[in-house]
Design a protein around this motif. Sequence first.
Motif, mmCIF file in Angstrom:
data_model
loop_
_atom_site.group_PDB
_atom_site.id
_atom_site.type_symbol
_atom_site.label_atom_id
_atom_site.label_comp_id
_atom_site.label_asym_id
_atom_site.label_seq_id
_atom_site.Cartn_x
_atom_site.Cartn_y
_atom_site.Cartn_z
ATOM 1 N N ILE A 1 44.453 2.901 -25.882
ATOM 2 C CA ILE A 1 44.127 1.648 -26.590
ATOM 3 C C ILE A 1 43.865 1.887 -28.075
ATOM 4 O O ILE A 1 44.328 1.125 -28.918
ATOM 5 N N LEU A 2 43.150 2.956 -28.385
ATOM 6 C CA LEU A 2 42.611 3.098 -29.742
ATOM 7 C C LEU A 2 43.327 4.119 -30.625
ATOM 8 O O LEU A 2 42.994 4.247 -31.795
ATOM 9 N N THR A 3 44.253 4.868 -30.061
ATOM 10 C CA THR A 3 44.957 5.845 -30.899
ATOM 11 C C THR A 3 46.470 5.631 -30.789
ATOM 12 O O THR A 3 46.931 4.882 -29.933
ATOM 13 N N ASP A 4 47.201 6.323 -31.646
ATOM 14 C CA ASP A 4 48.660 6.209 -31.554
ATOM 15 C C ASP A 4 49.232 7.288 -30.644
ATOM 16 O O ASP A 4 50.422 7.510 -30.585
ATOM 17 N N LYS A 5 48.357 8.000 -29.912
ATOM 18 C CA LYS A 5 48.799 9.061 -29.011
ATOM 19 C C LYS A 5 48.833 8.567 -27.563
ATOM 20 O O LYS A 5 48.275 7.525 -27.247
ATOM 21 N N ASP A 6 49.462 9.356 -26.719
ATOM 22 C CA ASP A 6 49.400 9.080 -25.289
ATOM 23 C C ASP A 6 48.807 10.303 -24.599
ATOM 24 O O ASP A 6 49.224 11.435 -24.880
ATOM 25 N N PRO A 7 47.835 10.109 -23.733
ATOM 26 C CA PRO A 7 47.195 11.279 -23.115
ATOM 27 C C PRO A 7 48.071 11.945 -22.057
ATOM 28 O O PRO A 7 47.684 12.968 -21.488
ATOM 29 N N ASN A 8 49.232 11.358 -21.767
ATOM 30 C CA ASN A 8 50.144 11.868 -20.732
ATOM 31 C C ASN A 8 49.420 11.999 -19.387
ATOM 32 O O ASN A 8 49.604 12.988 -18.665
ATOM 33 N N TYR A 9 48.617 11.024 -19.098
ATOM 34 C CA TYR A 9 47.912 10.967 -17.811
ATOM 35 C C TYR A 9 48.876 10.285 -16.838
ATOM 36 O O TYR A 9 49.219 9.116 -17.014
ATOM 37 N N PHE A 10 49.326 11.047 -15.838
ATOM 38 C CA PHE A 10 50.477 10.611 -15.041
ATOM 39 C C PHE A 10 50.292 9.259 -14.352
ATOM 40 O O PHE A 10 51.246 8.537 -14.114
#
Lengths: 484, 66, 148
Positions: free
Chosen positions: A335-344
């Motif tokens: 929600i808050l960053t431009d990253k993706d945690p790659n949480y499957f």
Amino acid sequence: MIDHKRVNYSKLGFFRFKKLGEDYLLTNDVGDYIFLSQKDFNGYIEGKLEKKSPQYEELKRKNFIREELNLDQYVKGYKQKNQFLFSTGPSLHIIVVTLRCDHKCVYCQASSCSVGDKNKDLSEENARKIVDYIFSVPNNNIAIEFQGGEPLLNWPVVKFIIEYALKKNKKEKKNLEFRLVSNFISMDEEKMNYLFEKAVVFCTSLDGPEELHNQNRIYIKGNSYQITIKWLKKLLKKYKNYYIYQPGALTTVTRRSLPIYKQIIDQYVGLGLDNIVLRPLTPLGMAIKTWQQIGYSTSQFLEFYKRSLDYILELNLKKGLRFREMITTNMATKILTDKDPNYFELRSPCGAGIGQMLYNYNGDIYTCDEGRMVDEEIFRIGNVLTDNYNSIINNQTIKTMCLASCLDNLPCDNCVYKPYCGTCPVVSYVESGNIFPQLPNNSRCQLNKGIFDYIFKKIQKSDKIKKIFTEWATSRYQFNKKLC
Amino acid sequence: MKLQFNKKIYLKSAVQKAMKDYSHLANFDLSQSKDYFLVEIINMPPELKDVFEDEFSNYALSLMKK
Amino acid sequence: MKFQINSPKNQITFFLDSKLYPIEAIYGAAYVFIDRAYIFLDGDPQKEIIICLKGKKKMNFKELEGLQGEFYNELLNYLLRVKIAKRNKKVRDFIVGTALVSGSNIFDSSPDGSDNDYLDDPLGIAVPWEDKYKENTAKKKKQDETSV
């Protein structure tokens, strides 16, 4: 109420929305969001918002205004948020080195067997084939995760895999990492020192205070809780100044956990852990049989989650602790960053087969950890003795899993939380006999919606909490670097 | 009692899929009139009697979304 | 909006004009309500749809009326979603297509953006439909007026 005659569609970029409290929450395809009051929402959809207003500025900046779209920014944002789509094969490789286990956990999902049943051990020969297979995957990142049963019961093969993979990697030069999920019953100094030297990341189960932990995680020959705590403390001390990946623990929430959320959190804080995962029960394996005794409704879990999160936030706000809840952290990252945690489980499509693969003790390959927990063999995609990576990755099961977890194909496409969410075809299959989720009765859907609602309400109400969530989300990336 | 599903609103395939997915709970018989698919529920579990027809109808409707 | 309440059956029935509320939108709104109410649809998708909502929990007259109001609201929301998605389909397809085609090289663009040809918008997909056809519409209108 929306007056469709007044809507000015030419001004509207694509967005999803819902009413959250008094305001509207709007999200777009790259996961940007904005809250608008009823008045501003009407102004926006009617194309009558004052161009100099802060709301218009924010809508413009986040590409909600069609005629002001910044395509370059949007394309880059989409790519960055969906970076996992561009990975070249799975990076997480879970190896079940044995199905034997010394515990009889009430929620065991892994269909473990007794300690004496050595037929359920991975052989060195098959282990070699598995490692060869893993190195044939074109992804440059390899995380090998040892699971069971209890992996330390087949210690010689754990050691063999580490040695063989490291040897192969001298030539391959991939980013290789090892993880071990263990209850520590079979841990000793020698093993610990070896694993420490190889920078193996640890994860154990710690369900809470002694009584609760031992009720959930039954170990006939001794006190599971005390053994877990003993080794967790040792490992935390040993790893502290050497690796950024600290040993971690998971708590599986059962019905008995619900009223004692504070004690569970206090215990994690007291041990010096910097996070907790409030993992809900999954109706797989043994948990299906014991659900009447240990299970709960989604609304009961959500109540537990909200109280726990409030308490953790209080510890952060009032006592200055830096302690995170990890489900929230993963969602906040999206929600808050431009990253993706790659949480499957929060990906579209999910990680089954394309982000992870699981190798059973007999060489069978499954789409994912959950896939091997279903009695039928429908999520089995091959065997390392007979199949190669090309034949596996083109397997129809993997394609079908992608299709079933791609939210664009599901009613989820209308949901305001679509950019942040995901679905697990295995859980859907177990719940309803269909890998396509039968929404909105699907328990994961209700759970995720409830958590997203709560996180967004927190963000909406308090800038301080938003700041904490942002810290949780961004520190994750600082953490993912090795010290040495 | 027979449940009626309007042919202009419910697809036959959705009704049939619902029957298949609920077949572990009861037996079904599908027939049709000019305007409706008619579903007769046989051997409905007594403990689910109050909600079975309603839940079945909802499920058939949910299949229309796809 | 006209409705009938059957309190013993815990249900409310009302009618929707199919020209204003297409059946797809009604399916969509119904879907959102499946966990709260039992929903039965009848009528004719070309003329009028009959909606029957039956509360999963016992509801009084006011609550049933409220349920109908919420359903209607959801229907309006759904219509807005459908129209926004339809209007933005091309530009969204373009964004996803460009992102996928250009692969994972997020930071490959030259600093001055000279390799970002797609920003030229050669197909005019970022131009609102109304603006794009405004000229033609104006011409046609003029022609119509002349012919009258």
